[in-house]
Design a protein around this motif. Sequence first.
Motif, PDB file in Angstrom:
ATOM      1  N   GLN A 143       0.840  -1.203   0.000  1.00 54.53           N
ATOM      2  CA  GLN A 143       0.000   0.000   0.000  1.00 54.53           C
ATOM      3  C   GLN A 143       0.873   1.250   0.000  1.00 54.53           C
ATOM      4  N   GLN A 146       2.404   1.830  -3.400  1.00 59.71           N
ATOM      5  CA  GLN A 146       1.431   2.341  -4.368  1.00 59.71           C
ATOM      6  C   GLN A 146       1.190   3.833  -4.140  1.00 59.71           C
ATOM      7  N   THR A 147       0.979   4.223  -2.886  1.00 53.40           N
ATOM      8  CA  THR A 147       0.747   5.631  -2.557  1.00 53.40           C
ATOM      9  C   THR A 147       1.978   6.466  -2.876  1.00 53.40           C
TER      10      THR A 147
END
Length: 167
Positions: A143, A146-147
């Motif tokens: 996560q 991705q961010t």
Amino acid sequence: MKKTIYALLAAGFVGLMASSAFAQSNPNPSAAAIASAKEILTDKHIQELYKEAVPSLVERSKNTLLQSNLNYQKDLNEVALKVAKDMAGREKEIGDQIAKIYASRFTEQELKELVAWYKSPLGKKVIEQEPQIFAAARGFMDQWAQTFSQQVIDKFRAEMKARGKAI
């Protein structure tokens, strides 16, 4: 494969953290040290990480060969079964090498202490909780990546816009 690498690294890291004194590398560990290392790896269920290595690699190899030999699909499927049977058990080589790596990094006494520690209530809890901890860590890392990746792209766009070039 990526998950396996994460898991192996995590298992090694936890092993290092559990030892109070990290030994210098020993290129020739004793048989007793290797046996203790194998006991640690068994207690930690490390074999679960590579138990499907042989069938997985046989299947991957068959699929690679199928890409350029579609007319041999039936034969390659049959041969894959034979090859998997003939090579069954070779994954043990992975465990043996991991044990030697452990045994080369810890003294015999440290390995005995680690064996005892992993059999203690706290050691058992660590073994029990590690898969969930590392799964959560992997999820966070995915996560985060991705961010962060989107933030990097946004930064590129802003910098390129400042140069008068829209991307």
